[in-house]
Design a protein around this motif. Structure first.
Motif, PDB file in Angstrom:
ATOM      1  N   ASN A 196     -18.639 -46.879 -10.841  1.00 41.75           N
ATOM      2  CA  ASN A 196     -19.309 -46.218  -9.722  1.00 41.75           C
ATOM      3  C   ASN A 196     -19.210 -44.700  -9.778  1.00 41.75           C
ATOM      4  OD1 ASN A 196     -20.579 -48.224  -8.343  1.00 41.75           O
ATOM      5  ND2 ASN A 196     -18.763 -48.752  -7.129  1.00 41.75           N
ATOM      6  N   LEU A 197     -19.216 -44.178 -10.984  1.00 46.58           N
ATOM      7  CA  LEU A 197     -19.217 -42.729 -11.127  1.00 46.58           C
ATOM      8  C   LEU A 197     -20.620 -42.299 -11.521  1.00 46.58           C
ATOM      9  CD1 LEU A 197     -15.835 -42.223 -13.008  1.00 46.58           C
ATOM     10  CD2 LEU A 197     -16.296 -42.213 -10.559  1.00 46.58           C
ATOM     11  N   LYS A 198     -20.955 -41.075 -11.186  1.00 45.92           N
ATOM     12  CA  LYS A 198     -22.334 -40.624 -11.417  1.00 45.92           C
ATOM     13  C   LYS A 198     -22.494 -39.897 -12.741  1.00 45.92           C
ATOM     14  CE  LYS A 198     -23.188 -40.232  -6.493  1.00 45.92           C
ATOM     15  NZ  LYS A 198     -23.327 -39.306  -5.362  1.00 45.92           N
ATOM     16  N   SER A 216     -24.654 -43.498 -24.403  1.00 44.88           N
ATOM     17  CA  SER A 216     -24.993 -44.628 -23.538  1.00 44.88           C
ATOM     18  C   SER A 216     -23.759 -45.462 -23.232  1.00 44.88           C
ATOM     19  CB  SER A 216     -26.108 -45.473 -24.161  1.00 44.88           C
ATOM     20  OG  SER A 216     -25.613 -46.190 -25.258  1.00 44.88           O
ATOM     21  N   THR A 217     -22.829 -45.495 -24.155  1.00 45.18           N
ATOM     22  CA  THR A 217     -21.551 -46.155 -23.854  1.00 45.18           C
ATOM     23  C   THR A 217     -20.865 -45.446 -22.705  1.00 45.18           C
ATOM     24  OG1 THR A 217     -21.331 -46.488 -26.235  1.00 45.18           O
ATOM     25  CG2 THR A 217     -19.448 -47.073 -24.872  1.00 45.18           C
ATOM     26  N   PHE A 218     -20.920 -44.126 -22.754  1.00 50.22           N
ATOM     27  CA  PHE A 218     -20.328 -43.311 -21.694  1.00 50.22           C
ATOM     28  C   PHE A 218     -21.027 -43.597 -20.371  1.00 50.22           C
ATOM     29  CE2 PHE A 218     -20.098 -38.822 -19.796  1.00 50.22           C
ATOM     30  CZ  PHE A 218     -18.869 -39.065 -19.201  1.00 50.22           C
ATOM     31  N   ILE A 223     -11.499 -38.093 -17.336  1.00 49.26           N
ATOM     32  CA  ILE A 223     -12.263 -39.339 -17.416  1.00 49.26           C
ATOM     33  C   ILE A 223     -12.436 -39.764 -18.871  1.00 49.26           C
ATOM     34  CG2 ILE A 223     -14.529 -40.361 -17.001  1.00 49.26           C
ATOM     35  CD1 ILE A 223     -14.801 -38.561 -14.563  1.00 49.26           C
ATOM     36  N   LEU A 224     -12.833 -38.811 -19.708  1.00 51.22           N
ATOM     37  CA  LEU A 224     -13.085 -39.126 -21.117  1.00 51.22           C
ATOM     38  C   LEU A 224     -11.819 -39.595 -21.824  1.00 51.22           C
ATOM     39  CD1 LEU A 224     -15.533 -36.215 -21.953  1.00 51.22           C
ATOM     40  CD2 LEU A 224     -16.072 -38.653 -21.814  1.00 51.22           C
ATOM     41  N   ALA A 242     -19.998 -46.840 -18.994  1.00 49.25           N
ATOM     42  CA  ALA A 242     -18.630 -46.788 -18.476  1.00 49.25           C
ATOM     43  C   ALA A 242     -18.613 -46.155 -17.097  1.00 49.25           C
ATOM     44  CB  ALA A 242     -17.735 -46.018 -19.430  1.00 49.25           C
ATOM     45  N   LEU A 243     -19.387 -45.096 -16.949  1.00 46.13           N
ATOM     46  CA  LEU A 243     -19.454 -44.430 -15.649  1.00 46.13           C
ATOM     47  C   LEU A 243     -19.993 -45.390 -14.590  1.00 46.13           C
ATOM     48  CD1 LEU A 243     -20.882 -40.905 -16.614  1.00 46.13           C
ATOM     49  CD2 LEU A 243     -18.587 -41.414 -15.785  1.00 46.13           C
ATOM     50  N   ARG A 244     -21.091 -46.020 -14.916  1.00 44.58           N
ATOM     51  CA  ARG A 244     -21.699 -46.930 -13.954  1.00 44.58           C
ATOM     52  C   ARG A 244     -20.712 -48.008 -13.535  1.00 44.58           C
ATOM     53  NH1 ARG A 244     -26.596 -47.699 -16.000  1.00 44.58           N
ATOM     54  NH2 ARG A 244     -27.430 -46.309 -14.404  1.00 44.58           N
TER      55      ARG A 244
END
Lengths: 152, 152
Positions: A20-22, A10-12, A68-69, A15-17
């Motif tokens: 603006n990453l899906k 959920s942290t990931f 990304i990670l 972070a994506l949100r």
DNA sequence: ATTTAATTGAGATTGAATCTCAATTAATGA
DNA sequence: TCATTAATTGAGATTCAATCTCAATTAAAT
């Protein structure tokens, strides 16, 4: 353990949100696989694992997701001079350094506060703002010293 | 200075003879160029330097000669995570570590005896026989900290 | 459900480094 | 000095990791 991973996921997701990453199935799968992986795996370890499963993920996507990670700090990229990169899951690990056995390839992790502090001090002296430290000791591990020339 | 280089060259020559390798013009030229080179050059630096001169030397030969020089300890191969190797002339240099500025690319050398001793101690604890140490600190050098975002 | 911008994957591309092999050459000894 | 031989060279092919391209797909927000 499983709670841990859910938290991480959920942290990931957050972070994506935030960027603006899906959250795609591929990213989800890559993330959870990584969170369960052993130390110091390389890209092909992931590729082949996915290859065996029903839905494969392309190299391009794996590389992109790893970038990304790494950016987000979930994963650390490490280079042991093999001509390709290895990665380690960073989320549940304190920083550490590596000893690499040149005979058997085993990688040992160690942490030494003094070593760390020494480096900090050096940075102050040089007025250098560190973002990343690499300490690697290459050589022969205890087992391989004992053996009578396994390699050559 | 020039005496120094002659000494080194004859050491190289002897080393070659000892292994039944030939002292070719290419090897001689590569060796002397390296002995005069600045720090932390990469293969293409050599390639282009030779390219400009009358007699060019192929990449293959350069790589092969570098391998020999690294084996013999005249040259050290260093990896700053750029996806290719750099080299430094080792003969007239004590061991040192590196700080790498991620902004300007400058590489600073430093030596710290305590750092070294700490690592030796760790090796003893782990019963690990070291052959090579890598200590690299990545970050921002003094100048680049001061600047208001030269990179991005 | 529609819209839009992000994402994916297949395959092409890049770039470093290594390999192949025929032609050349350094080193040794006669 | 010359012949012999094994080492060396260079051009180009090859390998391998990593990145890029672009058309087709899809997550997310309205």
């Amino acid at each position: 353990m499983s709670i841990m991973k859910d938290q991480d996921l959920s942290t990931f997701t957050e972070a994506l949100r935030r960027e603006n990453l899906k959250l795609t199935p591929q990213r989800k799968k890559i993330f959870s696989t990584i969170a369960e992986s052993d130390e110091h795996w390389e890209v092909d370890d992931l590729v082949y694992r996915f290859w065996e499963s029903e839905d494969r993920i392309s190299r391009a996507t794996i590389y992109r997701t790893l970038d990304i990670l790494v950016d987000y700090g979930f994963v650390r990229k490490v280079d042991f001079g093999e001509g390709r990169s290895r990665y380690e899951y960073a989320a549940d690990k304190k920083y550490h350094d590596h000893m690499i056995c040149e005979e058997c390839g085993e990688i040992f992790e160690f942490t030494d506060e003094n070593l760390r502090k020494h480096q900090e001090r050096l940075c102050e002296i040089f007025d250098f703002t560190p973002s990343k430290h690499v300490v690697q000791i290459y050589g022969l591990c205890s087992e391989c010293q004992a053996e009578p020339d396994a390699g050559k």
